[in-house]
Design a protein around this motif. Structure first.
Motif, PDB file in Angstrom:
ATOM      1  N   ASP A 109       1.035  -1.668   0.017  1.00 33.17           N
ATOM      2  CA  ASP A 109      -0.142   0.088   0.188  1.00 33.17           C
ATOM      3  C   ASP A 109       1.245   0.969   0.259  1.00 33.17           C
ATOM      4  O   ASP A 109       0.876   2.169   0.478  1.00 33.17           O
ATOM      5  CB  ASP A 109      -0.753  -0.093   0.910  1.00 33.17           C
ATOM      6  CG  ASP A 109      -2.240   0.833   1.391  1.00 33.17           C
ATOM      7  OD1 ASP A 109      -2.270   1.516   0.029  1.00 33.17           O
ATOM      8  OD2 ASP A 109      -3.329   1.323   2.319  1.00 33.17           O
ATOM      9  N   PRO A 110       1.322   2.171  -0.865  1.00 31.15           N
ATOM     10  CA  PRO A 110       2.082   2.979  -1.300  1.00 31.15           C
ATOM     11  C   PRO A 110       2.104   4.013  -0.723  1.00 31.15           C
ATOM     12  O   PRO A 110       0.720   4.646  -0.717  1.00 31.15           O
ATOM     13  CB  PRO A 110       2.566   2.722  -2.799  1.00 31.15           C
ATOM     14  CG  PRO A 110       1.679   2.548  -3.638  1.00 31.15           C
ATOM     15  CD  PRO A 110       1.580   1.136  -2.345  1.00 31.15           C
ATOM     16  N   PRO A 111       2.628   4.837  -0.417  1.00 33.15           N
ATOM     17  CA  PRO A 111       4.295   4.625   0.019  1.00 33.15           C
ATOM     18  C   PRO A 111       3.931   3.844   1.698  1.00 33.15           C
ATOM     19  O   PRO A 111       3.528   3.777   2.272  1.00 33.15           O
ATOM     20  CB  PRO A 111       4.798   6.103   0.644  1.00 33.15           C
ATOM     21  CG  PRO A 111       3.536   6.637   1.362  1.00 33.15           C
ATOM     22  CD  PRO A 111       2.093   6.283   0.205  1.00 33.15           C
ATOM     23  N   HIS A 112       5.010   2.177   1.339  1.00 32.27           N
ATOM     24  CA  HIS A 112       5.478   1.587   2.393  1.00 32.27           C
ATOM     25  C   HIS A 112       6.526   1.494   2.873  1.00 32.27           C
ATOM     26  O   HIS A 112       7.278   2.700   2.103  1.00 32.27           O
ATOM     27  CB  HIS A 112       4.783   0.653   1.544  1.00 32.27           C
ATOM     28  CG  HIS A 112       5.341  -0.071   0.588  1.00 32.27           C
ATOM     29  ND1 HIS A 112       6.396  -1.023  -0.075  1.00 32.27           N
ATOM     30  CD2 HIS A 112       4.326   0.057  -0.614  1.00 32.27           C
ATOM     31  CE1 HIS A 112       6.494  -0.945  -0.834  1.00 32.27           C
ATOM     32  NE2 HIS A 112       5.208  -0.401  -1.676  1.00 32.27           N
ATOM     33  N   SER A 113       7.061   0.648   3.269  1.00 32.78           N
ATOM     34  CA  SER A 113       8.294  -0.090   3.935  1.00 32.78           C
ATOM     35  C   SER A 113       8.528  -1.449   3.078  1.00 32.78           C
ATOM     36  O   SER A 113       9.816  -1.165   3.735  1.00 32.78           O
ATOM     37  CB  SER A 113       8.626   0.252   4.923  1.00 32.78           C
ATOM     38  OG  SER A 113       7.513  -1.084   5.968  1.00 32.78           O
ATOM     39  N   GLN A 114       8.365  -1.809   2.271  1.00 33.11           N
ATOM     40  CA  GLN A 114       8.811  -2.841   2.099  1.00 33.11           C
ATOM     41  C   GLN A 114       9.687  -2.734   0.451  1.00 33.11           C
ATOM     42  O   GLN A 114       9.855  -3.856   0.400  1.00 33.11           O
ATOM     43  CB  GLN A 114       7.687  -4.153   1.813  1.00 33.11           C
ATOM     44  CG  GLN A 114       6.727  -4.156   2.397  1.00 33.11           C
ATOM     45  CD  GLN A 114       7.163  -4.423   4.124  1.00 33.11           C
ATOM     46  OE1 GLN A 114       7.984  -5.833   3.415  1.00 33.11           O
ATOM     47  NE2 GLN A 114       7.370  -4.417   4.701  1.00 33.11           N
ATOM     48  N   LEU A 170      -4.951  -0.402  -6.967  1.00 35.33           N
ATOM     49  CA  LEU A 170      -5.243  -1.823  -6.996  1.00 35.33           C
ATOM     50  C   LEU A 170      -4.466  -1.773  -5.559  1.00 35.33           C
ATOM     51  O   LEU A 170      -3.015  -1.732  -6.105  1.00 35.33           O
ATOM     52  CB  LEU A 170      -5.151  -3.278  -7.069  1.00 35.33           C
ATOM     53  CG  LEU A 170      -6.600  -3.054  -8.335  1.00 35.33           C
ATOM     54  CD1 LEU A 170      -6.739  -4.168  -8.982  1.00 35.33           C
ATOM     55  CD2 LEU A 170      -7.802  -2.932  -7.274  1.00 35.33           C
ATOM     56  N   THR A 171      -4.680  -2.368  -4.445  1.00 31.08           N
ATOM     57  CA  THR A 171      -3.633  -1.902  -3.374  1.00 31.08           C
ATOM     58  C   THR A 171      -3.488  -3.509  -2.956  1.00 31.08           C
ATOM     59  O   THR A 171      -4.248  -4.157  -2.770  1.00 31.08           O
ATOM     60  CB  THR A 171      -3.213  -1.466  -2.011  1.00 31.08           C
ATOM     61  OG1 THR A 171      -4.665  -1.018  -1.854  1.00 31.08           O
ATOM     62  CG2 THR A 171      -2.938   0.346  -2.927  1.00 31.08           C
ATOM     63  N   ASN A 172      -2.112  -3.824  -1.881  1.00 26.21           N
ATOM     64  CA  ASN A 172      -2.016  -4.829  -1.206  1.00 26.21           C
ATOM     65  C   ASN A 172      -2.855  -6.763  -1.720  1.00 26.21           C
ATOM     66  O   ASN A 172      -3.103  -7.392  -1.842  1.00 26.21           O
ATOM     67  CB  ASN A 172      -2.816  -5.811  -0.738  1.00 26.21           C
ATOM     68  CG  ASN A 172      -2.525  -4.221   1.354  1.00 26.21           C
ATOM     69  OD1 ASN A 172      -1.145  -4.186   1.492  1.00 26.21           O
ATOM     70  ND2 ASN A 172      -3.446  -2.679   1.480  1.00 26.21           N
ATOM     71  N   THR A 173      -2.669  -6.487  -2.903  1.00 27.32           N
ATOM     72  CA  THR A 173      -2.696  -7.365  -4.825  1.00 27.32           C
ATOM     73  C   THR A 173      -1.610  -7.685  -5.254  1.00 27.32           C
ATOM     74  O   THR A 173      -0.855  -6.934  -6.508  1.00 27.32           O
ATOM     75  CB  THR A 173      -3.807  -6.891  -5.690  1.00 27.32           C
ATOM     76  OG1 THR A 173      -4.223  -5.835  -4.358  1.00 27.32           O
ATOM     77  CG2 THR A 173      -4.220  -7.578  -6.345  1.00 27.32           C
ATOM     78  N   PRO A 174      -0.994  -8.577  -4.970  1.00 24.08           N
ATOM     79  CA  PRO A 174       0.605  -9.176  -5.609  1.00 24.08           C
ATOM     80  C   PRO A 174      -0.418  -9.630  -6.878  1.00 24.08           C
ATOM     81  O   PRO A 174      -1.396 -10.249  -6.808  1.00 24.08           O
ATOM     82  CB  PRO A 174       0.533 -10.406  -5.001  1.00 24.08           C
ATOM     83  CG  PRO A 174       0.019 -10.796  -3.652  1.00 24.08           C
ATOM     84  CD  PRO A 174      -0.798  -9.062  -3.560  1.00 24.08           C
ATOM     85  N   VAL A 175       0.761  -9.777  -8.516  1.00 19.88           N
ATOM     86  CA  VAL A 175       0.410 -10.138  -9.309  1.00 19.88           C
ATOM     87  C   VAL A 175       1.018 -11.642  -9.866  1.00 19.88           C
ATOM     88  O   VAL A 175       2.618 -12.380  -9.198  1.00 19.88           O
ATOM     89  CB  VAL A 175       1.327  -9.315 -10.332  1.00 19.88           C
ATOM     90  CG1 VAL A 175       1.023  -9.918 -11.524  1.00 19.88           C
ATOM     91  CG2 VAL A 175       0.474  -8.195 -10.773  1.00 19.88           C
ATOM     92  N   LEU A 176       0.436 -12.387  -9.543  1.00 20.28           N
ATOM     93  CA  LEU A 176       0.628 -14.221 -10.092  1.00 20.28           C
ATOM     94  C   LEU A 176       0.729 -13.898 -11.544  1.00 20.28           C
ATOM     95  O   LEU A 176       1.429 -15.145 -11.494  1.00 20.28           O
ATOM     96  CB  LEU A 176      -1.024 -14.803  -9.950  1.00 20.28           C
ATOM     97  CG  LEU A 176      -1.246 -14.496  -8.291  1.00 20.28           C
ATOM     98  CD1 LEU A 176      -2.642 -15.458  -8.167  1.00 20.28           C
ATOM     99  CD2 LEU A 176      -0.491 -14.664  -7.035  1.00 20.28           C
ATOM    100  N   ASN A 177       0.634 -13.844 -12.432  1.00 21.34           N
ATOM    101  CA  ASN A 177       1.075 -14.296 -13.696  1.00 21.34           C
ATOM    102  C   ASN A 177       0.566 -12.978 -14.562  1.00 21.34           C
ATOM    103  O   ASN A 177       0.229 -12.295 -14.917  1.00 21.34           O
ATOM    104  CB  ASN A 177       0.269 -15.289 -14.326  1.00 21.34           C
ATOM    105  CG  ASN A 177       1.276 -16.042 -15.541  1.00 21.34           C
ATOM    106  OD1 ASN A 177       2.184 -16.449 -15.743  1.00 21.34           O
ATOM    107  ND2 ASN A 177      -0.306 -16.276 -16.468  1.00 21.34           N
TER     108      ASN A 177
END
Length: 387
Positions: A37-42, A168-175
């Motif tokens: 969820d930008p800005p973030h610390s990751q 879209l936040t907290n949403t990893p892209v899978l493919n």
């Protein structure tokens, strides 16, 4: 294939969020997807501040981009409800013969930048918090300064959404699947289609690009910065500049104290190789987290070497030649790639965002990005330093 979006941006950190703003401002139907969820610390943009320099020790080819970046940051500050830039000036110093300092000076001359050339005595007198030995020299750029990095990301996010970008936040892209006339992007909840895609996934870029048939040598490393108690009469931002340093022990960068937070210091040329999924983000677990930079302060800025207030760990992602990758996919011109910025890239996020939007919408850019070609020989066959 029908298209939900004109452009999807995978990775909405520094470069991706800026790209999303410039795309949406031009009316492109834009989707930004980020695993957090930008800005973030990751990723690589946290820690409050980043230096922007115009005279450039990494190569004078960067100077036109740095100048354009500054203009765009100034524009953002006028448009946003955030403090973006503070003109502290930037000091560089090192021993006589430092190639980094010499190149910064040469770049300033080539582009007629304002730069004060100083010897060690002049630096020590002008900034009593610095103690340089004989045989050192420096250069001070009064028109440069500090960017508030998290504010920058936040401002671009707010303005992109104002221009109807979807985030879209907290949403990893899978493919990601590529087609002749577009792409599809799969998340754990939904699959989206777009005519064009921008890949700006930071330390995850290597994995994403490998799935698109590209073997790009991107190395993530764990890096730290530390804030130290320091005398405000010597190191507060109204009296002390941001700085970059090339000395025998290493290459360092630092910031004055803002509102009593203390001098912030980091190091470019070290770092533990890692992968983003496994990096230890706890500061202080390794002796070198503070030890390397404290040794520098004790040598050159002893009055700033108080107790450490706090520290942060983040990830750098660099290429073998330490230059960026900004280009179209060699086989798929509707895929735009931005990677390998860590160490000295944040200052360019504004102009790189502009470049990415131009590449996505027009297939080319007005800016010279030839140095960042994905097919350059130095990227895939780095030179081995001579001993």
């Amino acid at each position: 294939m029908s298209s939900d979006y004109d452009v999807v941006v995978v990775g909405a950190g520094s470069m991706g969020m800026a790209a999303g703003y410039y795309l949406s401002r031009q009316g492109a139907k834009t989707l930004l997807i980020d695993a957090f969820d930008p800005p973030h610390s990751q990723g690589s943009h946290h820690g409050e501040t980043r230096i922007i320099r115009h005279a450039y020790g990494e190569g004078r080819e960067y100077v036109p981009l740095a100048i354009r970046a500054q203009t765009l940051w100034n524009d953002l500050q006028e448009e946003a409800d955030e403090t973006i830039f503070e003109k502290t000036g930037v000091l560089g110093f090192g021993p006589e013969g430092s190639a980094f300092i010499d190149e910064a000076i040469a770049s300033s001359r080539e582009y007629s930048l304002s730069l004060d050339l100083l010897d060690a005595d002049e630096i020590n007198k002008r900034w009593p918090g610095i103690q340089l030995p004989k045989g050192y020299k420096g250069c001070f750029e009064p028109d440069s300064g500090v960017l508030y990095s998290e504010n920058c990301i936040r401002a671009y996010r707010q303005l992109a959404e104002k221009h109807n970008a979807t985030l879209l936040t907290n949403t990893p892209v899978l493919n990601i699947e590529t087609y002749d006339n577009g792409v599809s992007v799969q998340t754990d909840h939904e699959t989206f289609t777009a005519k064009k895609i921008v890949i700006s996934a930071g330390p995850w870029s290597g994995k994403v690009l490998a799935n698109l048939g590209l073997d790009i040598p991107l190395q993530p490393t764990r890096q730290t910065v530390t804030w130290f108690d320091s005398d405000p009469s010597l190191y507060e931002s109204d009296a002390f500049p941001a700085f970059f340093v090339d000395v025998p022990s290493g290459v360092y960068y630092g910031f004055p104290s803002f509102d009593g937070c203390g001098v912030k210091l980091g190091r470019f040329d070290t770092g533990q190789k890692t992968e983003p999924a496994y990096v230890n983000r706890e500061y202080g677990i390794f002796p070198e987290d503070e030890g390397d930079v404290r040794e520098f302060l004790e040598t050159y800025m002893p009055e700033a070497a108080g107790k450490s207030n706090r520290g942060r760990a983040c990830i750098f992602t660099r290429t073998p030649d330490e230059h960026f990758v900004v280009d179209l996919h060699p086989q798929h011109s509707h895929i735009v790639i931005a990677a390998g910025f860590s160490g000295h890239g944040f200052k360019f996020a504004s102009v790189i965002g502009e470049v990415l939007s131009q590449l996505a919408l027009d297939g080319h850019t007005e800016h010279d990005i030839s140095k960042f070609s994905i097919t350059r020989s130095e990227l895939h066959h780095p030179k081995v330093p001579q001993k």
